[in-house]
Structure formats: C-alpha cells, structure tokens
Write an enzyme that holds these catalytic residues in place. Structure first.
Site, short mmCIF file in Angstrom:
data_model
loop_
_atom_site.label_atom_id
_atom_site.label_comp_id
_atom_site.label_asym_id
_atom_site.label_seq_id
_atom_site.Cartn_x
_atom_site.Cartn_y
_atom_site.Cartn_z
N GLY A 90 16.54 -10.01 -44.32
CA GLY A 90 17.18 -9.10 -45.28
C GLY A 90 16.21 -8.24 -46.06
O GLY A 90 16.59 -7.61 -47.05
N HIS B 97 20.21 -22.62 -41.50
CA HIS B 97 19.85 -21.24 -41.83
C HIS B 97 19.06 -21.22 -43.15
O HIS B 97 19.36 -21.98 -44.07
CB HIS B 97 21.10 -20.37 -41.94
CG HIS B 97 20.77 -18.92 -42.08
ND1 HIS B 97 20.42 -18.35 -43.28
CD2 HIS B 97 20.69 -17.93 -41.15
CE1 HIS B 97 20.14 -17.06 -43.08
NE2 HIS B 97 20.31 -16.78 -41.80
N GLY C 3 21.52 -10.24 -39.03
CA GLY C 3 22.38 -10.30 -40.21
C GLY C 3 22.91 -8.93 -40.57
O GLY C 3 23.89 -8.44 -39.99
N GLY C 4 22.23 -8.28 -41.52
CA GLY C 4 22.71 -7.01 -42.07
C GLY C 4 23.16 -5.99 -41.03
O GLY C 4 24.26 -5.42 -41.15
N ASN D 229 25.29 -12.63 -37.38
CA ASN D 229 25.61 -13.46 -38.54
C ASN D 229 26.14 -12.53 -39.64
O ASN D 229 25.38 -11.84 -40.29
CB ASN D 229 24.33 -14.18 -39.00
CG ASN D 229 24.53 -15.00 -40.25
OD1 ASN D 229 25.65 -15.13 -40.74
ND2 ASN D 229 23.44 -15.54 -40.78
N TRP D 230 27.46 -12.55 -39.80
CA TRP D 230 28.07 -11.63 -40.77
C TRP D 230 27.89 -12.09 -42.21
O TRP D 230 28.29 -11.39 -43.15
CB TRP D 230 29.57 -11.46 -40.47
CG TRP D 230 29.87 -10.65 -39.23
CD1 TRP D 230 28.95 -10.01 -38.43
CD2 TRP D 230 31.15 -10.38 -38.66
NE1 TRP D 230 29.59 -9.38 -37.40
CE2 TRP D 230 30.94 -9.58 -37.52
CE3 TRP D 230 32.45 -10.74 -39.00
CZ2 TRP D 230 31.99 -9.14 -36.71
CZ3 TRP D 230 33.50 -10.29 -38.20
CH2 TRP D 230 33.27 -9.50 -37.07
N LYS D 231 27.34 -13.28 -42.40
CA LYS D 231 27.06 -13.81 -43.74
C LYS D 231 28.30 -13.63 -44.63
O LYS D 231 29.43 -13.84 -44.19
CB LYS D 231 25.81 -13.15 -44.34
CG LYS D 231 24.60 -13.30 -43.43
CD LYS D 231 23.31 -12.94 -44.10
CE LYS D 231 22.16 -13.09 -43.10
NZ LYS D 231 20.85 -12.87 -43.69
N SER E 117 15.47 -8.97 -40.14
CA SER E 117 15.38 -7.51 -40.18
C SER E 117 15.36 -6.86 -38.80
O SER E 117 14.66 -5.86 -38.58
CB SER E 117 14.17 -7.08 -41.02
OG SER E 117 14.36 -7.47 -42.37
N GLU F 158 19.09 -19.33 -45.66
CA GLU F 158 19.86 -19.13 -46.90
C GLU F 158 20.54 -20.42 -47.33
O GLU F 158 20.71 -20.67 -48.53
CB GLU F 158 20.85 -17.96 -46.72
CG GLU F 158 20.11 -16.63 -46.76
CD GLU F 158 20.79 -15.49 -46.04
OE1 GLU F 158 21.95 -15.63 -45.61
OE2 GLU F 158 20.14 -14.43 -45.89
N GLU G 272 13.33 -17.64 -37.69
CA GLU G 272 13.61 -16.60 -38.67
C GLU G 272 12.68 -16.78 -39.88
O GLU G 272 12.98 -17.61 -40.76
CB GLU G 272 15.06 -16.70 -39.16
CG GLU G 272 16.08 -16.60 -38.05
CD GLU G 272 17.44 -16.23 -38.60
OE1 GLU G 272 17.89 -15.12 -38.34
OE2 GLU G 272 18.03 -17.05 -39.32
#
Ligand code: PGA
Length: 256
Positions: A178, A100, A236-237, A13-15, A215, A102, A172
C-alpha cells in the site's frame, strides 16, 4: 516439489476498499470481462465477508475463484462475530488468506494464529495463501530471510500435505504494501527462491505456487512474473478498480 509456471496467478485482495454495492458492481464487471481473460491466467478474488456470497456466485460462474480475507480457525461454536473456514467453503471458497501482514500488524495476529488458520483452511479443503514478509525495520537490519523463514516454518508446522496438492505462499514485504514502493524484483526473486527451498523441505509433496505482493500494478507486474520463482502476484489497491486490475491482467497475458 514442483513450481507451477504454466499459469500466472493473479490474486485480488479487495481488503476493506469496497462496500456491498461496490463489490457487486466490480464482480459483475469482472464477470463481463471474463470471456476475454487469457487461458494462462488464474484469477482469484478475496472480497469482504459482507459481500462474499453474492460476489462468489457471480465470479465462480465466470471461472474466477474466491476466498476469505480472514476467518476463525474453529469450525463452529460460541465465537461472537467470527466466521469459519468451513462456512466459507460451503459458500464456494477455494482459497483463504492466512497471516496477511495487516492481520499480523494491525490486529496483532501471531505466528501461532496464522498456523491455526493454515491448518483450519487445509482441513476443510481450502488452499491456504500463506502470507509472509518483513517490516522496514527488519529489512534495514538485514533480517528479511530470517523473518520470512520463521513465519513460514511456523505457519506450516505440523501440516500434512497430500501429493500434488497446491500450496500458495505470498511474499509481501510489509513496507511495500500500500505504499507505492514495490520491492526490487531481483530482491523479491531471491526471497522467493529461499521460500521455495524451505517449503520444499517442510512439505516436499506440495505443488508450490509463489506470489509476490506489495504495490503491484500494471506497470510493474511483468518484471515480477518474469522471475523464475514468482508464479503470480497478490494485489491489493490496484485490484479494487476495474481499470487498474485489467491493466494487470493484460500485462500478464502479454507474457504468454
Ligand atoms: P497492495 O496490497 O497491492 O495495495 O500493496 C497488497 C496486499 O496487501 O496483498
């Protein structure tokens, strides 16, 4: 209900981490590495809407699936600024994130909107990646399973699922996303086991794929992938940089 274990699912997930140029650079770098990707690893990337089309062309040619991070549940019409699941499908999407955290917590999306997205994705042939997870406050109150159960039941409510069709659920925990503080793999496994039971009750014909997210990095992914009810990870990150993503892919490959 079957739980796939022949493959590890690694979803990126490149967000909003990468702009158009950066997204294309990373997509091309991944495509260049694709020949080295092990056969037991199934990869999917969720790029930004802005870079979706060129990234999807490059990645699909390299055998990597793509999907939107977000979309609107109606196909077409006067919805300024929105894009539909059908539009993404036409550009080569296979999967679509829905619910998601977010979206839920920053953009106040409800369980009902997550359900509409799951239904819209499925109706155009995209495999929804249904995201569920508790906040820190809910965890502290010991409400993890209640929260996850109600998010899941709500997201799957009224869905028809053909025999053998893949359904992806990502657990998640909000507090792990994150933050650098991943969930304890054993605790994640317990929640995944419960999700497998609930999803099996609601959609007994589905081929269930369960992902852990929050994470994840090269140094901890193996502990999750070794758990019986965890088929892969949503990252993600660490997915937005070639080096950290390849550490993840290589760690999964080592478990083959
Ligand atoms: P993270 O994000 O890997 O940066 O914690 C995971 C996610 O939000 O899917």
């Amino acid at each position: 209900m079957a739980l796939y274990k022949e493959k590890f699912y690694l979803f990126a997930n490149w967000k909003m981490y990468l702009d158009f140029v950066e997204s294309n650079i990373l997509a091309n770098a991944l495509a260049n590495e694709a020949a080295k990707f092990p056969a037991n690893v199934k990869l999917a990337v969720f790029p930004s809407a802005l870079s979706f089309y060129p990234v999807s062309q490059v990645l699909r040619d390299a055998g990597i699936s793509v999907g939107p991070q977000n979309f609107f549940h109606i196909d077409k019409g006067g919805y300024t600024g929105e894009m539909s699941a059908r539009m993404y499908k036409a550009l080569g999407a296979d999967y679509a994130l829905a619910g998601h955290s977010e979206r839920r917590h920053i953009f106040h999306e409800t369980n009902e909107e997550a359900r509409q997205k799951v239904a819209a994705a499925a109706s155009v042939g995209l495999t929804p990646v249904v995201c569920v997870g508790e906040t820190l406050d809910e965890k502290k109150k010991n409400h993890t399973l209640d929260v996850v159960k109600s998010q899941l039941y709500s997201a799957l409510d009224g869905l028809e699922w053909p025999e053998g069709k893949e359904l992806v659920v990502a657990y998640e925990p909000v507090w792990a996303i994150g933050t650098g503080e991943a969930c304890d793999p054993e605790a994640a496994e317990e929640t995944h086991k419960a999700i497998a039971g609930w999803a099996g009750d609601v959609l007994p014909k589905a081929e269930l794929v369960l992902l852990y997210g929050g994470s994840v990095k090269g140094a901890n992914i193996s502990e999750f992938l070794k758990k019986p009810h965890i088929n892969g990870c949503l990252v993600g990150g660490a997915s937005a940089k070639l080096e950290s993503w390849m550490e993840i892919v290589n760690a999964a490959a080592d478990l083959a």
